[in-house]
Design an enzyme around this catalytic site. Structure first.
Site, PDB file in Angstrom:
ATOM      1  N   HIS A   1       0.850  -1.187   0.000  1.00 21.16           N
ATOM      2  CA  HIS A   1       0.000   0.000   0.000  1.00 21.16           C
ATOM      3  C   HIS A   1       0.891   1.244   0.000  1.00 21.16           C
ATOM      4  O   HIS A   1       2.109   1.154   0.207  1.00 21.16           O
ATOM      5  CB  HIS A   1      -0.949   0.003   1.202  1.00 21.16           C
ATOM      6  CG  HIS A   1      -0.275   0.100   2.530  1.00 21.16           C
ATOM      7  ND1 HIS A   1       0.545  -0.891   3.033  1.00 21.16           N
ATOM      8  CD2 HIS A   1      -0.302   1.071   3.482  1.00 21.16           C
ATOM      9  CE1 HIS A   1       0.983  -0.544   4.222  1.00 21.16           C
ATOM     10  NE2 HIS A   1       0.497   0.652   4.516  1.00 21.16           N
TER      11      HIS A   1
ATOM     12  N   ASP B   1       5.920   4.667   4.948  1.00 22.98           N
ATOM     13  CA  ASP B   1       6.876   3.714   5.503  1.00 22.98           C
ATOM     14  C   ASP B   1       6.953   2.425   4.698  1.00 22.98           C
ATOM     15  O   ASP B   1       7.799   1.570   4.966  1.00 22.98           O
ATOM     16  CB  ASP B   1       6.563   3.416   6.973  1.00 22.98           C
ATOM     17  CG  ASP B   1       5.137   2.948   7.219  1.00 22.98           C
ATOM     18  OD1 ASP B   1       4.219   3.467   6.571  1.00 22.98           O
ATOM     19  OD2 ASP B   1       4.933   2.064   8.082  1.00 22.98           O
TER      20      ASP B   1
ATOM     21  N   ASP C   1       0.195  -4.051   7.134  1.00 20.39           N
ATOM     22  CA  ASP C   1      -0.877  -3.236   7.689  1.00 20.39           C
ATOM     23  C   ASP C   1      -2.294  -3.728   7.405  1.00 20.39           C
ATOM     24  O   ASP C   1      -2.863  -3.481   6.343  1.00 20.39           O
ATOM     25  CB  ASP C   1      -0.723  -1.815   7.157  1.00 20.39           C
ATOM     26  CG  ASP C   1       0.614  -1.209   7.547  1.00 20.39           C
ATOM     27  OD1 ASP C   1       1.562  -1.975   7.772  1.00 20.39           O
ATOM     28  OD2 ASP C   1       0.711   0.019   7.601  1.00 20.39           O
TER      29      ASP C   1
END
Length: 303
Positions: free
Chosen positions: A61, A65, A202
């Site tokens: 995504h 980071d 995530d």
């Protein structure tokens, strides 16, 4: 060689000991870079790795980071005149971010970069290493996890070959044809299971987390939070170490690699303790520049 090189293991905020994300999977001649966060190019230098072997890049995504290192990696690929195409997989919904990162600054762009966005309920790509599958996850913007599955094969058994009088060039002929006279390939060989790898960043818990992890030899998974902050983890679309361990347990994972740690925790051993409470297999608490070998291949037994 099949191993994972951990280039960065922090989450949103890097620390003195943890760089932003970056993971390089060496799988024979298929070298895949996952989620190059800021500083990945330097981390590769520190790990003694060149960009030249990289065949593809997978972005889960477009949070910084996980992707701000992409411009530097692509520019280095051009600088080093990498002779082969490099395919980049990323969420199609983030096309504008990919376009910006692809040409973030001026440079001599002489590399063959092949955009390959993933979308929908599933994207499947055939690679030299096997089938690469991307499935959507549960986060604050479009996010995909990746799974690599090597096709199975067969391993010739010397004793069975000798018992059937098969030797020399006849072995290769039998492998190609599947049969020589009355002797079949199945009579002189056993199944050789393919190996598998999953990469999950995530996300909150969802069905695709379990589907990606099912039965893999190595699972690399975020464990941003500890259980004491489980409510916060759920609100922002992340996992705890205990949840990551439970996923590995329920999926029958062989080796679990925890990473993407929040800077709020000073003692990394707490992640191991939590995950060990839900998973009793092999666990690695990721550390920058660490190397984790893919577990040895599972071999079928000779009947």
């Amino acid at each position: 060689m099949r191993e994972l090189v951990l280039l960065g293991t922090a989450s949103q905020v890097p620390t003195r000991l943890r760089n932003h994300n970056g993971y390089l999977l060496r799988w024979d001649d298929e070298v895949i870079l996952f989620d190059p966060g800021e500083g990945t190019q330097r981390q590769m230098l520190m790990a003694g790795l060149a960009v030249t072997p990289i065949k593809r890049i997978c972005i889960t995504h477009f949070h910084g980071d996980h992707s701000l290192g992409l411009p530097g990696i692509l520019q280095r690929i051009s600088l080093d005149k990498v002779p082969h195409p490099v395919t980049v997989h990323y969420p199609a919904a983030g096309q504008e971010f990919f376009d910006r990162l692809r040409h973030a600054t001026s440079y001599w762009d002489n590399a063959e970069i092949i955009p390959s966005p993933v979308s929908g309920a599933s994207t499947v790509v055939e690679t030299s290493a096997g089938r690469l599958t991307a499935l959507p996850l549960l986060h604050s913007l479009p996010t995909y996890g990746y799974r690599l599955d090597e096709p199975g094969g067969r391993r010739m058994v010397p004793g069975l070959l000798a018992a059937h009088g098969i030797a020399g060039p006849l072995v290769g002929e039998l492998q190609r044809a599947g049969r020589i006279g009355d002797v079949t390939l199945e009579q002189v060989s056993v199944e050789r299971p393919g190996q598998s790898f999953a990469f999950i960043m995530d996300t909150g818990l969802c069905d695709n987390v379990h589907e990606l992890a099912a039965g893999v030899d190595m699972l690399v998974i975020e464990s941003t939070f500890l259980t004491e902050d489980a409510e916060m983890a759920a609100q922002v679309g992340h996992l705890t170490a205990a949840q990551a361990g439970a996923v590995a347990r329920d999926a029958g994972v062989r080796a679990l690699v925890l990473t993407h740690f929040s800077q709020r925790y000073q003692d990394a051993s707490r992640f191991l303790d939590e995950a060990r409470g839900t998973f009793d297999g092999d666990i690695v608490v990721g550390a920058d520049l660490g190397r984790v070998p893919v577990p040895p291949r599972r071999e079928a037994t000779v009947a």
